[in-house]
Design a protein around this motif. Structure first.
Motif, PDB file in Angstrom:
ATOM      1  N   GLN A  15       0.836  -1.205   0.000  1.00 42.72           N
ATOM      2  CA  GLN A  15       0.000   0.000   0.000  1.00 42.72           C
ATOM      3  C   GLN A  15       0.866   1.248   0.000  1.00 42.72           C
ATOM      4  O   GLN A  15       0.583   2.219  -0.706  1.00 42.72           O
ATOM      5  CB  GLN A  15      -0.914  -0.006   1.219  1.00 42.72           C
ATOM      6  N   GLU A  16       1.914   1.231   0.799  1.00 42.84           N
ATOM      7  CA  GLU A  16       2.791   2.402   0.904  1.00 42.84           C
ATOM      8  C   GLU A  16       3.441   2.740  -0.430  1.00 42.84           C
ATOM      9  O   GLU A  16       3.428   3.896  -0.871  1.00 42.84           O
ATOM     10  CB  GLU A  16       3.863   2.127   1.961  1.00 42.84           C
ATOM     11  N   ILE A  17       4.003   1.757  -1.118  1.00 41.87           N
ATOM     12  CA  ILE A  17       4.723   2.045  -2.365  1.00 41.87           C
ATOM     13  C   ILE A  17       3.761   2.283  -3.527  1.00 41.87           C
ATOM     14  O   ILE A  17       4.162   2.871  -4.540  1.00 41.87           O
ATOM     15  CB  ILE A  17       5.736   0.925  -2.703  1.00 41.87           C
ATOM     16  N   GLU A  18       2.514   1.832  -3.406  1.00 39.76           N
ATOM     17  CA  GLU A  18       1.528   2.142  -4.441  1.00 39.76           C
ATOM     18  C   GLU A  18       0.968   3.552  -4.277  1.00 39.76           C
ATOM     19  O   GLU A  18       0.687   4.239  -5.248  1.00 39.76           O
ATOM     20  CB  GLU A  18       0.377   1.135  -4.416  1.00 39.76           C
ATOM     21  N   ASP A  19       0.794   3.988  -3.048  1.00 41.17           N
ATOM     22  CA  ASP A  19       0.170   5.281  -2.781  1.00 41.17           C
ATOM     23  C   ASP A  19       1.130   6.454  -2.887  1.00 41.17           C
ATOM     24  O   ASP A  19       0.714   7.574  -3.173  1.00 41.17           O
ATOM     25  CB  ASP A  19      -0.447   5.291  -1.375  1.00 41.17           C
ATOM     26  N   HIS A  20       2.425   6.213  -2.615  1.00 41.87           N
ATOM     27  CA  HIS A  20       3.370   7.325  -2.512  1.00 41.87           C
ATOM     28  C   HIS A  20       4.658   6.998  -3.255  1.00 41.87           C
ATOM     29  O   HIS A  20       5.081   5.840  -3.297  1.00 41.87           O
ATOM     30  CB  HIS A  20       3.727   7.611  -1.049  1.00 41.87           C
ATOM     31  N   PRO A  21       5.302   8.031  -3.815  1.00 41.18           N
ATOM     32  CA  PRO A  21       6.632   7.799  -4.395  1.00 41.18           C
ATOM     33  C   PRO A  21       7.624   7.473  -3.289  1.00 41.18           C
ATOM     34  O   PRO A  21       7.495   7.946  -2.156  1.00 41.18           O
ATOM     35  CB  PRO A  21       6.969   9.152  -5.050  1.00 41.18           C
ATOM     36  N   ILE A  22       8.582   6.630  -3.612  1.00 40.15           N
ATOM     37  CA  ILE A  22       9.597   6.256  -2.622  1.00 40.15           C
ATOM     38  C   ILE A  22      10.573   7.412  -2.452  1.00 40.15           C
ATOM     39  O   ILE A  22      11.197   7.861  -3.424  1.00 40.15           O
ATOM     40  CB  ILE A  22      10.334   4.975  -3.057  1.00 40.15           C
ATOM     41  N   ILE A  23      10.675   7.895  -1.242  1.00 41.09           N
ATOM     42  CA  ILE A  23      11.601   8.988  -0.935  1.00 41.09           C
ATOM     43  C   ILE A  23      12.771   8.426  -0.150  1.00 41.09           C
ATOM     44  O   ILE A  23      12.591   7.807   0.886  1.00 41.09           O
ATOM     45  CB  ILE A  23      10.901  10.089  -0.127  1.00 41.09           C
ATOM     46  N   GLU A  24      13.962   8.622  -0.671  1.00 42.44           N
ATOM     47  CA  GLU A  24      15.156   8.063  -0.039  1.00 42.44           C
ATOM     48  C   GLU A  24      15.739   8.999   1.005  1.00 42.44           C
ATOM     49  O   GLU A  24      15.855  10.204   0.784  1.00 42.44           O
ATOM     50  CB  GLU A  24      16.220   7.790  -1.100  1.00 42.44           C
ATOM     51  N   ASN A  25      16.100   8.440   2.134  1.00 45.44           N
ATOM     52  CA  ASN A  25      16.879   9.143   3.148  1.00 45.44           C
ATOM     53  C   ASN A  25      18.301   8.591   3.056  1.00 45.44           C
ATOM     54  O   ASN A  25      18.687   7.669   3.762  1.00 45.44           O
ATOM     55  CB  ASN A  25      16.281   8.908   4.534  1.00 45.44           C
ATOM     56  N   ILE A  26      19.067   9.176   2.142  1.00 42.08           N
ATOM     57  CA  ILE A  26      20.340   8.581   1.730  1.00 42.08           C
ATOM     58  C   ILE A  26      21.435   8.835   2.760  1.00 42.08           C
ATOM     59  O   ILE A  26      21.563   9.930   3.302  1.00 42.08           O
ATOM     60  CB  ILE A  26      20.751   9.127   0.354  1.00 42.08           C
ATOM     61  N   SER A  27      22.233   7.810   3.006  1.00 37.85           N
ATOM     62  CA  SER A  27      23.398   7.930   3.868  1.00 37.85           C
ATOM     63  C   SER A  27      24.430   6.900   3.413  1.00 37.85           C
ATOM     64  O   SER A  27      24.123   6.001   2.634  1.00 37.85           O
ATOM     65  CB  SER A  27      23.020   7.694   5.338  1.00 37.85           C
ATOM     66  N   THR A  61       9.853  -3.597  -7.247  1.00 36.91           N
ATOM     67  CA  THR A  61       9.382  -2.209  -7.335  1.00 36.91           C
ATOM     68  C   THR A  61      10.349  -1.254  -6.648  1.00 36.91           C
ATOM     69  O   THR A  61      10.717  -0.205  -7.206  1.00 36.91           O
ATOM     70  CB  THR A  61       7.987  -2.075  -6.697  1.00 36.91           C
ATOM     71  N   ILE A  62      10.775  -1.609  -5.443  1.00 39.97           N
ATOM     72  CA  ILE A  62      11.698  -0.735  -4.710  1.00 39.97           C
ATOM     73  C   ILE A  62      13.044  -0.667  -5.424  1.00 39.97           C
ATOM     74  O   ILE A  62      13.648   0.409  -5.548  1.00 39.97           O
ATOM     75  CB  ILE A  62      11.873  -1.221  -3.261  1.00 39.97           C
ATOM     76  N   ALA A  63      13.531  -1.803  -5.915  1.00 39.00           N
ATOM     77  CA  ALA A  63      14.820  -1.827  -6.620  1.00 39.00           C
ATOM     78  C   ALA A  63      14.790  -0.936  -7.860  1.00 39.00           C
ATOM     79  O   ALA A  63      15.754  -0.205  -8.139  1.00 39.00           O
ATOM     80  CB  ALA A  63      15.179  -3.263  -7.006  1.00 39.00           C
ATOM     81  N   LYS A  64      13.680  -0.967  -8.600  1.00 41.66           N
ATOM     82  CA  LYS A  64      13.566  -0.103  -9.780  1.00 41.66           C
ATOM     83  C   LYS A  64      13.548   1.362  -9.384  1.00 41.66           C
ATOM     84  O   LYS A  64      14.166   2.205 -10.054  1.00 41.66           O
ATOM     85  CB  LYS A  64      12.299  -0.460 -10.565  1.00 41.66           C
ATOM     86  N   GLU A  65      12.822   1.686  -8.318  1.00 42.20           N
ATOM     87  CA  GLU A  65      12.768   3.073  -7.857  1.00 42.20           C
ATOM     88  C   GLU A  65      14.147   3.571  -7.426  1.00 42.20           C
ATOM     89  O   GLU A  65      14.502   4.727  -7.647  1.00 42.20           O
ATOM     90  CB  GLU A  65      11.784   3.207  -6.702  1.00 42.20           C
ATOM     91  N   LEU A  66      14.911   2.701  -6.792  1.00 47.21           N
ATOM     92  CA  LEU A  66      16.260   3.070  -6.341  1.00 47.21           C
ATOM     93  C   LEU A  66      17.292   2.940  -7.452  1.00 47.21           C
ATOM     94  O   LEU A  66      18.471   3.265  -7.252  1.00 47.21           O
ATOM     95  CB  LEU A  66      16.679   2.193  -5.154  1.00 47.21           C
ATOM     96  N   LYS A  67      16.846   2.441  -8.631  1.00 48.71           N
ATOM     97  CA  LYS A  67      17.732   2.223  -9.785  1.00 48.71           C
ATOM     98  C   LYS A  67      18.870   1.275  -9.423  1.00 48.71           C
ATOM     99  O   LYS A  67      20.043   1.521  -9.739  1.00 48.71           O
ATOM    100  CB  LYS A  67      18.274   3.552 -10.298  1.00 48.71           C
ATOM    101  N   VAL A  68      18.495   0.180  -8.746  1.00 50.98           N
ATOM    102  CA  VAL A  68      19.451  -0.861  -8.367  1.00 50.98           C
ATOM    103  C   VAL A  68      19.093  -2.133  -9.144  1.00 50.98           C
ATOM    104  O   VAL A  68      17.989  -2.653  -8.976  1.00 50.98           O
ATOM    105  CB  VAL A  68      19.392  -1.136  -6.847  1.00 50.98           C
TER     106      VAL A  68
END
Length: 548
Positions: free
Chosen positions: A351-363, A512-519
Motif C-alpha cells: 500500500q505504501e509504495i503504491e500510494d506514494h513515491p519512494i523517498i530516499e533518506n540517503i546515507s 518495485t523498490i529496486a527499480k525506484e532506487l535504480k538498483v
C-alpha cells in the motif's frame, strides 16, 4: 540640550510667571486651576479613549503642559514656598523622571524654583515672611536639591528595567518567529484552535492540503474546514475527537481512527494528536491538533483492489490460526502466526509504495551490516519453516568481520576507526526491505526440502561495486519461469511451490523498490545442484536521484 518635554515645562512656567507678574488674585488662580482640572478630566474621558489613538497621541504634549501648569498654580495660590502643597512639585519631578527622562524632570524642578522665587520677590506678604524666617527658605531650597539624586536613581532603575524588558520582548518575538518558521516547515498538518475548535493558527502544510489560504481558514470551525472522516465514514465530531474527555483529564490523546478525505484523491489514514493548552490557572483554553499520515501501519483498505488476493490469504491464514489455537498444536501455531504477521506486513508495504513515491533518506550505509539486520529480522520466519538461514562474508574480509563484531558489541560510532569497505550511498531502510523480501522468497522455496538452507552474502567486486546474493539451496525453479519470482503472486509458481504460503507480494515489493532506487535486481537458476540466486548489484558510484 533641552528636550521637547523641557520646552513644554518652560511654556508652563512662563504662563505661571505671567500670572504672577500681572498679580492675578488667589480667586482667579483657583478659577484657572478648576478650568484646567475640568479640561484634563474631559480630555481623559473623550480624547484618550481606545477608539481615538491618533488624537490622543497629538494631545499628550498639551496634557503635559496643562498638568505642569496646574501643579505650579496650586503651589503658588496656596503660599508658594510656604504652601502645604509644595511637595506636589517634588512628586511631579519624581513622576516625570520615571515616565519621561531625567533632563525633563530636572528642568521642571529648576523652572519651578525660579517661579517660586519670583513669586516671593513680587509678593510683599511672602517677602516679609521670608525675611522673618530666612532659614525656612534655605531648607526648601535644599529639599529641591536633594530631590535631584532621588529622581536620578528612580530614572536609572526604571530604564534598566525598561531595557531588560525590551531585550526580553525581542527574544520572545524572535522565539515566536522561530517557532512559527519551524512549524510552517513541517510536513504534518498543525492547527491551533480555541476550546470550541475555532481555528486560531495553522502551518503552511494545512493551506497546501486543503487548498485554502490562511485568511479563508482562520476563524472557522476545524470540523467545517478539515476534510477528515471517522473510520465508519461519518464526519468528525467533538465526540469522536474525544474533546470532552481531554477537557476533563487534561492529557494529550492520539487518535488513529480517521481518514483524510480530499476530493479526487485516495483517502489517507492518519493519526491525530490532540494536545490541550492550559492558562496559568490550569483552565484549558486552546488545543493543538497535529495530523500525520500513518506509514506502514493500519488496516487493509478496499481502495487497493489489486491486493484482494493477498487480503483473502491473510484472512484464510488467520482462520487457520484460530483453528490451531483451538487444537493447541504448538508448531503449527507458530508457523501460522509468523505467516500472518508477514502477510500483514507485505500488505502495508505494498500500500505504501503504491500510494506514494519512494523517498530516499540517503546515507553512507554499510551493506554488510544491512544484510545482517535483514537476516536477523527473517530468522523467525525461517525457524518456523525449519530452514537454516546464514550470513556469510568472504574469508579475506577480516576487517569487515571485525567492524561488524564491534558494532554488535554496541561500540559507539565515534570510537570505530575507518570506514567500511562495504559502504554505499543508499537508503538503508529500503535496502533492508528488498533483502528481507528476497530472503522470504528464498526461505519459502528452501522449506520444500527436509533440511532447507538459505545464505545471504555481500561480495566486493573491485573497488567500485558491491553485489549481494541471496541463495536458496535445493530450490527447484524452472529457468523459463524464474522472472515470475519478481511479479505479483508468482504466476504458476504460487500453486506448485511453497510460495503459496506467502502473501504473493514479496517479489513485487522487492522489484518495485529496486527499480525506484535504480538498483539492478536479477534471478539466476542452477540445475545441478538445484539452487536459486537473487543478485542485487550496488555501485559506489551510484547516481542519486532527486528525492525532493
Amino acid at each position: 540640550m533641552f528636550s521637547f518635554e523641557s520646552i513644554i515645562f518652560l511654556l508652563s512656567s512662563a504662563f505661571s510667571l505671567a500670572l504672577i507678574y500681572y498679580k492675578a488674585s488667589t480667586t482667579n488662580l483657583q478659577q484657572i486651576i478648576i478650568i484646567l482640572l475640568v479640561i484634563l478630566i474631559l480630555s481623559y474621558r473623550f480624547i484618550f479613549s481606545k477608539s481615538k489613538p491618533a488624537l490622543a497621541r497629538w494631545f499628550r504634549p498639551i496634557l503635559l503642559l496643562l498638568t505642569a501648569a496646574m501643579v505650579q498654580l496650586i503651589v503658588i495660590s496656596t503660599g508658594g514656598f510656604f504652601s502645604p502643597f509644595l511637595i506636589m512639585l517634588h512628586l511631579f519631578t519624581l513622576g516625570t523622571s520615571f515616565l519621561l527622562n531625567l533632563p525633563a524632570s530636572i528642568s521642571f524642578l529648576g523652572l519651578s524654583l525660579i517661579v517660586l522665587t519670583v513669586n516671593i520677590w513680587l509678593n510683599q506678604t511672602l517677602l516679609a515672611l521670608s525675611q522673618e524666617d530666612p532659614f525656612s527658605i534655605v531648607l526648601y531650597f535644599i529639599s529641591f536639591i536633594v530631590i535631584i539624586p532621588l529622581a536620578q536613581i528612580i530614572n536609572h532603575s526604571y530604564h534598566i528595567k525598561d531595557a531588560l524588558s525590551k531585550i526580553l520582548s525581542e527574544n520572545l518575538y524572535l522565539g515566536q518567529r522561530r517557532e512559527e518558521s519551524i512549524i510552517k516547515g513541517l510536513n504534518e498538518l498543525i492547527l491551533v484552535t480555541d476550546k470550541n475548535l475555532k481555528i486560531l493558527s495553522i502551518n503552511q502544510a494545512v493551506e497546501e492540503v486543503i487548498n485554502l489560504t490562511s485568511d479563508e481558514i482562520l476563524g472557522h470551525s476545524l470540523l467545517e474546514i478539515l476534510p477528515i472522516k471517522f473510520k465508519d465514514g461519518s464526519q468528525a465530531t467533538m465526540q469522536n475527537l474525544s474533546i470532552s474527555q481531554i477537557l476533563q483529564d487534561k492529557t494529550t490523546r492520539i487518535i488513529s481512527d480517521f481518514y483524510l478525505d480530499r476530493p479526487g484523491k485516495v483517502p489517507t489514514q492518519i493519526t491525530i494528536q490532540v494536545r490541550p493548552i492550559a492558562d496559568f490557572t490550569g483552565k484549558i483554553n486552546q488545543f493543538v491538533f497535529v495530523l500525520k499520515e500513518r506509514q506502514l501501519e493500519g488496516m487493509y483498505s478496499a481502495i487497493h483492489k489489486d491486493l484482494d488476493l493477498a487480503y483473502r490469504r491473510e484472512q484464510l491464514v488467520f482462520g487457520e490460526l484460530q483453528k490451531a489455537l483451538a487444537q493447541t498444536r504448538v508448531n503449527s501455531l507458530q508457523l501460522r502466526a509468523e505467516i500472518l504477521r508477514k502477510i500483514a506486513e507485505d500488505l502495508l508495504i505494498a500500500q505504501e509504495i503504491e500510494d506514494h513515491p519512494i523517498i530516499e533518506n540517503i546515507s553512507l550505509s554499510d551493506v554488510a551490516e544491512v544484510c545482517q539486520k535483514a537476516l536477523k529480522d527473517s530468522q523467525g520466519f525461517a525457524k518456523s519453516l525449519n530452514v537454516t538461514a546464514e550470513f556469510k562474508l568472504a574469508l579475506e574480509e577480516t576487517a569487515e568481520v571485525s567492524l561488524l563484531s564491534l558494532k554488535g558489541q554496541k561500540v559507539p560510532e565515534a570510537a570505530l576507526s575507518g570506514v567500511s569497505d562495504f559502504g554505499v550511498l543508499i537508503d538503508p531502510k529500503w535496502l533492508e526491505v528488498i533483502l528481507e523480501k528476497l530472503l522470504e522468497i528464498a526461505i519459502l522455496l528452501a522449506s520444500e526440502q527436509k533440511e532447507g538452507r538459505v545464505e545471504i552474502l555481500p561480495l566486493r567486486q573491485g573497488d567500485r561495486n558491491i553485489n549481494v546474493t541471496v541463495i536458496s539451496f535445493h530450490a527447484n525453479v524452472p529457468e523459463k519461469v524464474k522472472e515470475d519470482l519478481l511479479t505479483e503472486y508468482f504466476g504458476n509458481l504460487a500453486t506448485t511451490t511453497n510460495l503459496r504460503l506467502g502473501s504473493g507480494l514479496e517479489g513485487f515489493i522487492a522489484q518495485t523498490i529496486a527499480k525506484e532506487l535504480k538498483v539492478p535486481l536479477s534471478v539466476k537458476v542452477e540445475q545441478r545442484p538445484p539452487s536459486l540466486t537473487f543478485l542485487l548489484e550496488l555501485s559506489k558510484d551510484r547516481t542519486i536521484k532527486n528525492t525532493v
